[in-house]
Design a protein around this motif. Structure first.
Motif, PDB file in Angstrom:
ATOM      1  N   ALA A  32      10.715   9.766   4.749  1.00 26.63           N
ATOM      2  CA  ALA A  32       9.983  10.244   5.920  1.00 26.63           C
ATOM      3  C   ALA A  32       8.815  11.114   5.454  1.00 26.63           C
ATOM      4  O   ALA A  32       8.024  10.683   4.633  1.00 26.63           O
ATOM      5  CB  ALA A  32      10.921  10.963   6.873  1.00 26.63           C
ATOM      6  N   ASP A  33       8.725  12.329   5.956  1.00 28.57           N
ATOM      7  CA  ASP A  33       7.620  13.212   5.580  1.00 28.57           C
ATOM      8  C   ASP A  33       8.036  14.266   4.555  1.00 28.57           C
ATOM      9  O   ASP A  33       7.305  15.219   4.313  1.00 28.57           O
ATOM     10  CB  ASP A  33       7.070  13.909   6.824  1.00 28.57           C
ATOM     11  CG  ASP A  33       6.380  12.938   7.755  1.00 28.57           C
ATOM     12  OD1 ASP A  33       5.841  11.931   7.257  1.00 28.57           O
ATOM     13  OD2 ASP A  33       6.402  13.164   8.973  1.00 28.57           O
ATOM     14  N   ALA A  34       9.205  14.078   3.941  1.00 32.78           N
ATOM     15  CA  ALA A  34       9.697  15.056   2.968  1.00 32.78           C
ATOM     16  C   ALA A  34       8.944  14.918   1.653  1.00 32.78           C
ATOM     17  O   ALA A  34       8.351  13.886   1.358  1.00 32.78           O
ATOM     18  CB  ALA A  34      11.194  14.848   2.741  1.00 32.78           C
ATOM     19  N   ARG A  59       0.836  -1.208   0.000  1.00 27.80           N
ATOM     20  CA  ARG A  59       0.000   0.000   0.000  1.00 27.80           C
ATOM     21  C   ARG A  59       0.866   1.251   0.000  1.00 27.80           C
ATOM     22  O   ARG A  59       0.613   2.196  -0.756  1.00 27.80           O
ATOM     23  CB  ARG A  59      -0.935   0.000   1.207  1.00 27.80           C
ATOM     24  CG  ARG A  59      -1.907   1.198   1.196  1.00 27.80           C
ATOM     25  CD  ARG A  59      -2.660   1.359   2.506  1.00 27.80           C
ATOM     26  NE  ARG A  59      -1.803   1.568   3.652  1.00 27.80           N
ATOM     27  CZ  ARG A  59      -1.165   2.718   3.930  1.00 27.80           C
ATOM     28  NH1 ARG A  59      -1.267   3.757   3.123  1.00 27.80           N
ATOM     29  NH2 ARG A  59      -0.410   2.831   5.004  1.00 27.80           N
ATOM     30  N   ARG A  60       1.905   1.259   0.828  1.00 27.25           N
ATOM     31  CA  ARG A  60       2.795   2.424   0.870  1.00 27.25           C
ATOM     32  C   ARG A  60       3.507   2.616  -0.465  1.00 27.25           C
ATOM     33  O   ARG A  60       3.677   3.738  -0.944  1.00 27.25           O
ATOM     34  CB  ARG A  60       3.822   2.288   1.988  1.00 27.25           C
ATOM     35  CG  ARG A  60       3.271   2.694   3.321  1.00 27.25           C
ATOM     36  CD  ARG A  60       4.357   2.941   4.326  1.00 27.25           C
ATOM     37  NE  ARG A  60       5.321   1.873   4.407  1.00 27.25           N
ATOM     38  CZ  ARG A  60       5.727   1.294   5.519  1.00 27.25           C
ATOM     39  NH1 ARG A  60       5.240   1.671   6.671  1.00 27.25           N
ATOM     40  NH2 ARG A  60       6.626   0.344   5.488  1.00 27.25           N
ATOM     41  N   GLY A  61       3.913   1.492  -1.077  1.00 29.32           N
ATOM     42  CA  GLY A  61       4.567   1.575  -2.383  1.00 29.32           C
ATOM     43  C   GLY A  61       3.631   2.125  -3.446  1.00 29.32           C
ATOM     44  O   GLY A  61       4.018   2.973  -4.254  1.00 29.32           O
ATOM     45  N   ALA A  62       2.384   1.649  -3.447  1.00 29.17           N
ATOM     46  CA  ALA A  62       1.390   2.141  -4.418  1.00 29.17           C
ATOM     47  C   ALA A  62       1.099   3.615  -4.183  1.00 29.17           C
ATOM     48  O   ALA A  62       0.967   4.392  -5.141  1.00 29.17           O
ATOM     49  CB  ALA A  62       0.115   1.311  -4.336  1.00 29.17           C
ATOM     50  N   ASP A  63       1.015   4.019  -2.910  1.00 30.38           N
ATOM     51  CA  ASP A  63       0.795   5.437  -2.605  1.00 30.38           C
ATOM     52  C   ASP A  63       1.956   6.293  -3.113  1.00 30.38           C
ATOM     53  O   ASP A  63       1.740   7.377  -3.668  1.00 30.38           O
ATOM     54  CB  ASP A  63       0.623   5.643  -1.100  1.00 30.38           C
ATOM     55  CG  ASP A  63      -0.700   5.124  -0.562  1.00 30.38           C
ATOM     56  OD1 ASP A  63      -1.598   4.791  -1.367  1.00 30.38           O
ATOM     57  OD2 ASP A  63      -0.828   5.013   0.686  1.00 30.38           O
ATOM     58  N   ALA A  64       3.187   5.809  -2.917  1.00 31.83           N
ATOM     59  CA  ALA A  64       4.362   6.556  -3.388  1.00 31.83           C
ATOM     60  C   ALA A  64       4.346   6.665  -4.906  1.00 31.83           C
ATOM     61  O   ALA A  64       4.660   7.727  -5.463  1.00 31.83           O
ATOM     62  CB  ALA A  64       5.648   5.879  -2.910  1.00 31.83           C
ATOM     63  N   GLN A 108      10.600   5.197   5.132  1.00 35.52           N
ATOM     64  CA  GLN A 108      10.095   5.904   6.306  1.00 35.52           C
ATOM     65  C   GLN A 108      11.235   6.538   7.102  1.00 35.52           C
ATOM     66  O   GLN A 108      11.034   7.504   7.811  1.00 35.52           O
ATOM     67  CB  GLN A 108       9.302   4.960   7.206  1.00 35.52           C
ATOM     68  CG  GLN A 108       8.072   4.389   6.550  1.00 35.52           C
ATOM     69  CD  GLN A 108       6.991   5.440   6.332  1.00 35.52           C
ATOM     70  OE1 GLN A 108       7.258   6.580   5.971  1.00 35.52           O
ATOM     71  NE2 GLN A 108       5.761   5.043   6.541  1.00 35.52           N
ATOM     72  N   ARG A 109      12.430   5.937   6.991  1.00 35.19           N
ATOM     73  CA  ARG A 109      13.579   6.425   7.741  1.00 35.19           C
ATOM     74  C   ARG A 109      14.747   6.644   6.789  1.00 35.19           C
ATOM     75  O   ARG A 109      14.787   6.088   5.711  1.00 35.19           O
ATOM     76  CB  ARG A 109      13.964   5.402   8.805  1.00 35.19           C
ATOM     77  CG  ARG A 109      12.850   5.157   9.794  1.00 35.19           C
ATOM     78  CD  ARG A 109      13.112   3.976  10.680  1.00 35.19           C
ATOM     79  NE  ARG A 109      14.500   3.903  11.110  1.00 35.19           N
ATOM     80  CZ  ARG A 109      14.909   3.179  12.118  1.00 35.19           C
ATOM     81  NH1 ARG A 109      14.070   2.460  12.804  1.00 35.19           N
ATOM     82  NH2 ARG A 109      16.187   3.141  12.451  1.00 35.19           N
ATOM     83  N   ARG A 110      15.681   7.435   7.242  1.00 34.27           N
ATOM     84  CA  ARG A 110      16.850   7.739   6.411  1.00 34.27           C
ATOM     85  C   ARG A 110      18.052   6.867   6.759  1.00 34.27           C
ATOM     86  O   ARG A 110      19.143   7.099   6.258  1.00 34.27           O
ATOM     87  CB  ARG A 110      17.200   9.209   6.539  1.00 34.27           C
ATOM     88  CG  ARG A 110      16.120  10.088   5.931  1.00 34.27           C
ATOM     89  CD  ARG A 110      16.520  11.541   5.896  1.00 34.27           C
ATOM     90  NE  ARG A 110      15.508  12.277   5.153  1.00 34.27           N
ATOM     91  CZ  ARG A 110      14.822  13.276   5.661  1.00 34.27           C
ATOM     92  NH1 ARG A 110      15.037  13.692   6.875  1.00 34.27           N
ATOM     93  NH2 ARG A 110      13.916  13.894   4.927  1.00 34.27           N
ATOM     94  N   ASP A 111      17.849   5.871   7.589  1.00 36.95           N
ATOM     95  CA  ASP A 111      18.934   4.956   7.948  1.00 36.95           C
ATOM     96  C   ASP A 111      19.472   4.271   6.693  1.00 36.95           C
ATOM     97  O   ASP A 111      18.750   4.054   5.725  1.00 36.95           O
ATOM     98  CB  ASP A 111      18.439   3.868   8.902  1.00 36.95           C
ATOM     99  CG  ASP A 111      17.909   4.435  10.208  1.00 36.95           C
ATOM    100  OD1 ASP A 111      17.999   5.656  10.400  1.00 36.95           O
ATOM    101  OD2 ASP A 111      17.405   3.644  11.023  1.00 36.95           O
ATOM    102  N   TYR A 112      20.727   3.908   6.709  1.00 32.59           N
ATOM    103  CA  TYR A 112      21.352   3.136   5.640  1.00 32.59           C
ATOM    104  C   TYR A 112      21.255   3.815   4.273  1.00 32.59           C
ATOM    105  O   TYR A 112      21.090   3.163   3.259  1.00 32.59           O
ATOM    106  CB  TYR A 112      20.762   1.723   5.574  1.00 32.59           C
ATOM    107  CG  TYR A 112      20.791   1.021   6.901  1.00 32.59           C
ATOM    108  CD1 TYR A 112      21.985   0.558   7.430  1.00 32.59           C
ATOM    109  CD2 TYR A 112      19.627   0.858   7.637  1.00 32.59           C
ATOM    110  CE1 TYR A 112      22.028  -0.065   8.665  1.00 32.59           C
ATOM    111  CE2 TYR A 112      19.655   0.231   8.871  1.00 32.59           C
ATOM    112  CZ  TYR A 112      20.856  -0.230   9.376  1.00 32.59           C
ATOM    113  OH  TYR A 112      20.892  -0.842  10.602  1.00 32.59           O
ATOM    114  N   GLY A 113      21.311   5.126   4.262  1.00 34.36           N
ATOM    115  CA  GLY A 113      21.317   5.839   2.997  1.00 34.36           C
ATOM    116  C   GLY A 113      19.954   6.275   2.499  1.00 34.36           C
ATOM    117  O   GLY A 113      19.846   6.941   1.484  1.00 34.36           O
TER     118      GLY A 113
END
Length: 121
Positions: free
Chosen positions: A105-107, A7-12, A58-63
């Motif tokens: 994230a929210d950017a 769902r998140r992928g489709a939204d993106a 969702q996070r900027r960890d690991y690049g």
């Protein structure tokens, strides 16, 4: 969990499509699946055919989102583009470009044009 990620992928992808269309690109195809690769969006920018990878983290960890496009992912993008061009030979005459639209994230959207330096896949 898997359905949440889908769902998140489709939204993106929806957000990326809206963003690119607002910048004058036109949708040719979406979610093109090939053996060994996938193209999220195939767009047209004037006479240029654009293969678009959409990344969301969702996070900027690991690049973060952009860091997730490693050499293996790049090879899969090239493979999927080759398959597309073999199925649509008229498109092989166009200029080609590989873009990435990334969300972290929210950017808002980060649109990177011409991320792969190839003359033709």
């Amino acid at each position: 969990m898997a359905s949440e990620l889908a769902r998140r992928g489709a939204d993106a992808e929806d957000r990326a499509l809206d963003y690119l269309q607002s910048h004058g690109l036109h949708l040719v195809a979406r979610n093109v699946h090939t053996r060994g690769g996938e193209i999220d969006l195939v767009m047209r920018d004037d006479q240029t055919l654009v293969f678009v990878e959409v990344r969301c983290r969702q996070r900027r960890d690991y690049g973060g989102a952009l860091g997730s496009i490693d050499a293996r992912k790049q090879q899969r993008m090239l493979h999927a583009a080759r398959v597309w061009l073999s199925r649509h030979p008229k498109d092989a005459m166009r200029s080609l470009r590989f873009d990435v639209v990334a969300f972290e994230a929210d950017a808002g959207a980060q649109w990177l044009r011409n991320v792969l330096d190839v003359a033709a896949p």
